[in-house]
Motif scaffolding. Sequence first.
Motif, PDB file in Angstrom:
ATOM      1  N   TRP A 187      51.622  51.123  68.786  1.00 40.19           N
ATOM      2  CA  TRP A 187      51.245  51.400  70.175  1.00 40.19           C
ATOM      3  C   TRP A 187      50.556  50.201  70.814  1.00 40.19           C
ATOM      4  O   TRP A 187      50.926  49.771  71.913  1.00 40.19           O
ATOM      5  CB  TRP A 187      50.334  52.617  70.222  1.00 40.19           C
ATOM      6  N   ALA A 246      49.114  66.233  76.810  1.00 40.28           N
ATOM      7  CA  ALA A 246      50.108  65.188  77.080  1.00 40.28           C
ATOM      8  C   ALA A 246      50.990  65.557  78.266  1.00 40.28           C
ATOM      9  O   ALA A 246      51.329  64.703  79.095  1.00 40.28           O
ATOM     10  CB  ALA A 246      50.954  64.944  75.836  1.00 40.28           C
ATOM     11  N   ARG A 296      49.143  57.728  75.004  1.00 39.32           N
ATOM     12  CA  ARG A 296      49.811  58.333  73.857  1.00 39.32           C
ATOM     13  C   ARG A 296      48.862  59.351  73.241  1.00 39.32           C
ATOM     14  O   ARG A 296      47.658  59.095  73.104  1.00 39.32           O
ATOM     15  CB  ARG A 296      50.184  57.274  72.822  1.00 39.32           C
ATOM     16  N   THR A 303      53.120  60.260  76.153  1.00 36.21           N
ATOM     17  CA  THR A 303      53.974  60.665  75.043  1.00 36.21           C
ATOM     18  C   THR A 303      53.138  61.407  74.007  1.00 36.21           C
ATOM     19  O   THR A 303      51.944  61.144  73.847  1.00 36.21           O
ATOM     20  CB  THR A 303      54.634  59.442  74.378  1.00 36.21           C
ATOM     21  N   GLU A 316      49.718  69.229  73.052  1.00 34.51           N
ATOM     22  CA  GLU A 316      50.959  69.175  73.815  1.00 34.51           C
ATOM     23  C   GLU A 316      50.685  69.420  75.296  1.00 34.51           C
ATOM     24  O   GLU A 316      51.279  68.776  76.172  1.00 34.51           O
ATOM     25  CB  GLU A 316      51.945  70.200  73.268  1.00 34.51           C
ATOM     26  N   THR A 350      52.981  62.750  69.906  1.00 33.32           N
ATOM     27  CA  THR A 350      53.527  62.593  68.564  1.00 33.32           C
ATOM     28  C   THR A 350      52.762  63.471  67.586  1.00 33.32           C
ATOM     29  O   THR A 350      51.557  63.274  67.382  1.00 33.32           O
ATOM     30  CB  THR A 350      53.434  61.126  68.090  1.00 33.32           C
ATOM     31  N   GLU A 382      50.918  54.036  63.650  1.00 28.29           N
ATOM     32  CA  GLU A 382      50.989  54.429  65.058  1.00 28.29           C
ATOM     33  C   GLU A 382      50.096  53.547  65.931  1.00 28.29           C
ATOM     34  O   GLU A 382      50.489  53.130  67.025  1.00 28.29           O
ATOM     35  CB  GLU A 382      50.595  55.895  65.223  1.00 28.29           C
TER      36      GLU A 382
END
Length: 278
Positions: A264, A231, A212, A238, A228, A240, A260
């Motif tokens: 997770w 990931a 994550r 994922t 981004e 976020t 979070e």
Amino acid sequence: METFDWRGRRIAWSRAGSGPAVVFCHGTPWSSWLWQPFAEALSDDFTVYLWDMPGYGRSSKEADHAVDFGVQAEAFQALLTHWGLDRPHVVAHDYGGAVSLRAHLVHGLPYASLLMADVVAIPPSGSPFFRLVKEHPDVLAQVPPYIHEALVRAYIGNAGFRQLREADLTALTAPWLGEAGQPAFYRQIAAYDESFLVENEDRLGRIDLPVRVLWGVEDTWIPQATGERLAAGIPGATFTPVPDAGHLIQLDAPVALATELRSWLTRVSPGLPGDAER
């Protein structure tokens, strides 16, 4: 805080709680202090581990000891062996992202999961001040202590989206002051080598574990687009975005980050309440 002796270095570390192992990795110019409250909050359900990388925080800062990504990844590998951990959950921030990724991708350390928040992991990275220091580390290491302290306080203060509390700014600055701290601050920036990040990015497709990526939307040190891209390069990862948070996500958005983290780790830890949600 306990210590682990490795290749002449003294690595400060601590452990608390019970349950699945969670290891926190800090970045630069930070220390495990940033992760302390989050580790404490998780210690009822997890065994949490904090450590200061060689050259940082309460660990040794000898001038002749290398502090690059490669050395830190080797130190991390040795520390996990010292702790007797196999497949811990790893949580990383900033520089800790590159270190934990290299330890996994190059040295083959197995993790149960990896959560990365505003990490230095793939190129490019580095603020304008960071690049200036890298070009002139020896000169800046010799500035009068009061000027050095002002520079470090301004640099650290710029990392957050919100203005830092004086107590937090003082705590983050303290390890970089004095006869050992001042040269160590410039030395760790001079050791930065982006080739390690290039190597990480080339190997991202090999990662086969739950990942994550969290990112402060207002991070001015490393833009959200880099997170981004990170990931997107990892199969199944994922991403976020965290609103109203800069690079110091721990201080800008502590409630959102804590939520979070627990969500997770509960999801990726078999046997804990909430595992059925996977």
